[in-house]
Design a protein around this motif. Structure first.
Motif, PDB file in Angstrom:
ATOM      1  N   ILE A  94       0.814  -1.454  -0.099  1.00  0.00           N
ATOM      2  CA  ILE A  94      -0.155   0.006   0.089  1.00  0.00           C
ATOM      3  C   ILE A  94       0.632   1.431  -0.252  1.00  0.00           C
ATOM      4  CG2 ILE A  94      -1.819   1.495   1.210  1.00  0.00           C
ATOM      5  CD1 ILE A  94      -2.932  -1.620   2.064  1.00  0.00           C
ATOM      6  N   THR A  95       0.806   2.003  -0.951  1.00  0.00           N
ATOM      7  CA  THR A  95       1.956   3.016  -0.700  1.00  0.00           C
ATOM      8  C   THR A  95       0.168   4.417  -0.545  1.00  0.00           C
ATOM      9  OG1 THR A  95       3.300   2.627  -2.675  1.00  0.00           O
ATOM     10  CG2 THR A  95       2.434   5.080  -2.457  1.00  0.00           C
ATOM     11  N   LEU A  96       1.438   5.134   0.412  1.00  0.00           N
ATOM     12  CA  LEU A  96       0.239   6.585   1.084  1.00  0.00           C
ATOM     13  C   LEU A  96       1.157   7.779   0.792  1.00  0.00           C
ATOM     14  CD1 LEU A  96      -0.276   3.917   2.717  1.00  0.00           C
ATOM     15  CD2 LEU A  96      -2.364   5.658   2.871  1.00  0.00           C
ATOM     16  N   ASN A  97       0.447   9.240   0.378  1.00  0.00           N
ATOM     17  CA  ASN A  97       1.336  10.165   0.840  1.00  0.00           C
ATOM     18  C   ASN A  97       1.086  10.325   1.951  1.00  0.00           C
ATOM     19  OD1 ASN A  97       1.294  12.825   0.606  1.00  0.00           O
ATOM     20  ND2 ASN A  97       0.819  13.607  -0.944  1.00  0.00           N
ATOM     21  N   GLY A  98       2.209  10.516   2.790  1.00  0.00           N
ATOM     22  CA  GLY A  98       2.169  10.496   4.621  1.00  0.00           C
ATOM     23  C   GLY A  98       2.656  12.664   4.391  1.00  0.00           C
ATOM     24  N   LYS A  99       2.913  13.158   3.828  1.00  0.00           N
ATOM     25  CA  LYS A  99       3.752  14.132   3.753  1.00  0.00           C
ATOM     26  C   LYS A  99       2.841  14.874   5.087  1.00  0.00           C
ATOM     27  CE  LYS A  99       1.017  16.960   0.589  1.00  0.00           C
ATOM     28  NZ  LYS A  99       1.479  17.785  -0.451  1.00  0.00           N
ATOM     29  N   ALA A 103       4.730  10.343  12.789  1.00  0.00           N
ATOM     30  CA  ALA A 103       5.143   8.324  12.844  1.00  0.00           C
ATOM     31  C   ALA A 103       3.262   7.641  13.437  1.00  0.00           C
ATOM     32  CB  ALA A 103       6.007   8.153  13.281  1.00  0.00           C
ATOM     33  N   ARG A 104       3.277   8.620  14.531  1.00  0.00           N
ATOM     34  CA  ARG A 104       2.004   7.919  15.004  1.00  0.00           C
ATOM     35  C   ARG A 104       0.337   7.936  14.308  1.00  0.00           C
ATOM     36  NH1 ARG A 104      -0.887   5.102  17.775  1.00  0.00           N
ATOM     37  NH2 ARG A 104      -2.063   5.195  19.119  1.00  0.00           N
ATOM     38  N   ASN A 105       0.455   8.432  13.473  1.00  0.00           N
ATOM     39  CA  ASN A 105      -0.314   8.648  12.211  1.00  0.00           C
ATOM     40  C   ASN A 105      -0.006   7.721  11.478  1.00  0.00           C
ATOM     41  OD1 ASN A 105      -0.434  12.778  12.448  1.00  0.00           O
ATOM     42  ND2 ASN A 105      -1.159  11.179  13.823  1.00  0.00           N
ATOM     43  N   ARG A 106       0.694   7.341  11.418  1.00  0.00           N
ATOM     44  CA  ARG A 106       0.651   6.404  10.017  1.00  0.00           C
ATOM     45  C   ARG A 106       0.919   4.785  10.903  1.00  0.00           C
ATOM     46  NH1 ARG A 106       5.716   8.850   6.584  1.00  0.00           N
ATOM     47  NH2 ARG A 106       5.205  10.386   6.083  1.00  0.00           N
ATOM     48  N   GLU A 107       0.621   5.024  11.899  1.00  0.00           N
ATOM     49  CA  GLU A 107       0.904   3.262  12.998  1.00  0.00           C
ATOM     50  C   GLU A 107      -0.837   3.407  12.658  1.00  0.00           C
ATOM     51  OE1 GLU A 107       1.870   2.257  16.772  1.00  0.00           O
ATOM     52  OE2 GLU A 107       2.951   3.797  16.429  1.00  0.00           O
ATOM     53  N   TRP A 134       4.981   4.936   2.201  1.00  0.00           N
ATOM     54  CA  TRP A 134       4.817   6.887   2.891  1.00  0.00           C
ATOM     55  C   TRP A 134       5.279   7.535   1.656  1.00  0.00           C
ATOM     56  CZ3 TRP A 134       0.676   7.536   5.605  1.00  0.00           C
ATOM     57  CH2 TRP A 134       0.366   6.138   5.955  1.00  0.00           C
ATOM     58  N   GLU A 135       4.719   8.404   0.760  1.00  0.00           N
ATOM     59  CA  GLU A 135       5.747   8.947   0.509  1.00  0.00           C
ATOM     60  C   GLU A 135       5.730  10.288   0.935  1.00  0.00           C
ATOM     61  OE1 GLU A 135       3.702   8.220  -3.716  1.00  0.00           O
ATOM     62  OE2 GLU A 135       5.166   6.833  -4.003  1.00  0.00           O
TER      63      GLU A 135
END
Length: 135
Positions: A94-99, A103-107, A134-135
């Motif tokens: 899974i590829t997402l825009n994480g800008k 780190a906690r939100n991504r987790e 996460w891009e």
């Protein structure tokens, strides 16, 4: 309430109708099992369902937190096993825009995805390799 109706069309092909919406999906047997591979096979749908479920549950979590994951994409690889013929492994990237996410939100989002209903519905012997980019 009935979820779907499936009709065998011949030549190893089915037409599936989602009763509530009327949307249809055609399935075809895969090349390695006497088919033409002109549409998703039933096992393709199973593997793909894992990715769609993960993204849906992640989308619910994102909406609840007022985060935006629009445009997230998943690539799915299904690996068959034999004796008996079955899905042996499903790889999902899974590829997402994480800008805008720390780190906690991504987790939180990754945990949501890994806890989708399809993940828990698949047989435990099916290997599930999940990767988040996460891009």
């Amino acid at each position: 309430m009935i979820t779907s109706r499936v009709k065998y069309l011949g030549e190893l092909r089915t037409e599936c109708v989602h009763v509530y919406s009327g949307n249809t999906i055609i399935t075809d047997a895969p090349l390695d099992n006497q088919g033409k591979a002109e549409a998703f096979s039933p096992t393709d749908l199973t593997a793909t369902s894992l990715a769609t479920c993960m993204l849906t549950i992640m989308g619910i979590s994102a909406r609840n937190h007022q985060w935006n994951i629009d445009g997230a994409e998943a690539e799915v690889t299904k690996i068959m096993a034999s004796n008996p013929r079955r899905i042996g492994q499903i790889d999902v990237t899974i590829t997402l825009n994480g800008k805008d996410l720390d780190a906690r939100n991504r987790e939180v989002l990754e945990t949501a995805g890994r806890n989708c209903p399809v993940m828990f519905s698949l047989h435990p012997d099916i290997v599930k390799e999940i990767q988040f980019i996460w891009e």
